[in-house]
Design a protein around this motif. Structure first.
Motif, PDB file in Angstrom:
ATOM      1  N   PRO A 157       0.784  -1.226   0.000  1.00 48.02           N
ATOM      2  CA  PRO A 157       0.000   0.000   0.000  1.00 48.02           C
ATOM      3  C   PRO A 157       0.817   1.278   0.000  1.00 48.02           C
ATOM      4  N   ASP A 158       2.121   1.180   0.340  1.00 46.67           N
ATOM      5  CA  ASP A 158       2.885   2.423   0.412  1.00 46.67           C
ATOM      6  C   ASP A 158       4.373   2.197   0.129  1.00 46.67           C
ATOM      7  N   PRO A 159       5.077   3.269  -0.219  1.00 46.27           N
ATOM      8  CA  PRO A 159       6.498   3.148  -0.583  1.00 46.27           C
ATOM      9  C   PRO A 159       7.377   2.689   0.563  1.00 46.27           C
ATOM     10  N   ALA A 160       7.029   2.987   1.792  1.00 43.93           N
ATOM     11  CA  ALA A 160       7.864   2.574   2.921  1.00 43.93           C
ATOM     12  C   ALA A 160       7.987   1.059   2.983  1.00 43.93           C
ATOM     13  N   GLU A 161       6.887   0.363   2.741  1.00 42.67           N
ATOM     14  CA  GLU A 161       6.953  -1.096   2.776  1.00 42.67           C
ATOM     15  C   GLU A 161       7.709  -1.637   1.569  1.00 42.67           C
ATOM     16  N   GLY A 190      -1.745   7.134  -0.441  1.00 48.64           N
ATOM     17  CA  GLY A 190      -1.859   8.483  -0.980  1.00 48.64           C
ATOM     18  C   GLY A 190      -0.594   9.039  -1.578  1.00 48.64           C
ATOM     19  N   ASP A 191       0.432   8.197  -1.748  1.00 49.62           N
ATOM     20  CA  ASP A 191       1.706   8.664  -2.288  1.00 49.62           C
ATOM     21  C   ASP A 191       1.711   8.646  -3.808  1.00 49.62           C
ATOM     22  N   SER A 192       2.597   9.429  -4.379  1.00 47.97           N
ATOM     23  CA  SER A 192       2.769   9.501  -5.827  1.00 47.97           C
ATOM     24  C   SER A 192       3.215   8.148  -6.378  1.00 47.97           C
TER      25      SER A 192
END
Length: 291
Positions: A157-161, A190-192
């Motif tokens: 779901p997100d760039p951190a993962e 919600g990240d690009s």
């Protein structure tokens, strides 16, 4: 015919490869109980024969990649290592019995999947990249010990993962694909998308990037962002347009069927195409037949 003998990355340079569909819906169609936090992992633990049967159904439909039932098995489960290895073994048995070459992709689901509260559709768990890497490392090690052909770093779901998993991947000699789940033209957090896919651009072990478990209408813009950012082969395995309701643990279906513009996905660079939740063997058979 034995399992595929060559690296998946080499084949992607030449042609499109078809993935399987949703494991959960196929297990449900076989009469399996998926209640509880383990989801497909419950069937993996209690009825491994049914998991192998589901893989076999997809292979018979023309799937060339079988994704293991390890998505929701976290390191906190008392039998985690055994179940993760079992998931690869079952997919490998189904692949070995197929009449065409089939690769086994070991599913590394997101941290949110193990929470079983719909967090994989939100991201931003409040954990650092280092903490996420520590969570995923033993899962990846156990899966690789079973000998899959590739890792499926999926439904992120997100760039951190993604960054955490790329860090863990770099500690191995394995290859993987990396797939976000997206909505509204951005990651679920919600990240690009361009910034999210850029993380994979410099990771040589990531052989393909793309999206899964999203509305089919979200696929093409995401593929275009991935192509512009990474230059890698692309992948797409959306669901049927349904939305997961974590409170009731049910899928809310779209009012009308959502079209799958696979021709546009091919033209954008998709080389791995299949389905996720609520996509069954019939749809995969149509894809493999070019329908």
């Amino acid at each position: 015919m034995p399992r595929a003998s060559g690296p998946l990355a080499e084949v992607l340079a030449r042609r499109t490869v078809f993935l399987d569909g949703g494991l959960s819906n196929q297990l449900a169609a076989q009469g399996c109980d998926l209640s509880g936090g383990l989801w497909t992992g419950r069937v993996l633990a209690e009825r491994p024969d049914q998991v192998e049967a589901a893989h076999t159904a997809y292979a018979r439909a023309g799937a060339e990649v079988l994704i293991t039932a390890s998505y929701q098995i976290g390191p906190g489960h008392p039998r985690a290592t055994d179940l993760l290895r079992r998931s690869v073994d079952l997919a490998a048995r189904a692949a070995g019995a197929a009449d065409h070459e089939v690769w086994v992709a070991a599913s590394v689901g997101p941290y949110g999947a193990v929470l079983a509260d719909g967090s994989e559709y939100r991201g931003r768990y409040g954990l650092s990249v280092r903490e996420l890497a520590a969570f995923h490392r033993p899962r990846v090690e156990a899966l690789l010990a079973a000998g899959p052909d590739v890792l499926a770093l999926e439904t992120l779901p997100d760039p951190a993962e993604a960054e955490a998993l790329i860090t863990v991947l770099a500690e191995t000699d394995a290859e993987a694909w990396l797939s976000y789940t997206v909505a509204g033209g951005r990651t679920r957090s919600g990240d690009s998308l361009r910034e999210a896919f850029a993380l994979a651009a410099a990771a040589p072990q990531v052989i393909a990037v793309g999206v899964n478990c999203c509305d089919p209408a979200e696929v093409l813009p995401a593929l275009e962002a991935a192509a512009a950012t990474t230059g890698k082969p692309l992948l797409a395995y959306p669901n049927d347009g349904s939305v997961w309701d974590a409170a009731t643990r049910t899928w809310q279906s779209p009012r009308t069927p959502v079209p799958w513009p696979t021709g546009a996905w091919y033209r954008a660079g998709a080389r791995l195409i299949g389905g996720c939740c609520r996509i069954g063997p019939d749809r995969i058979a149509d894809l493999a037949a070019g329908k």
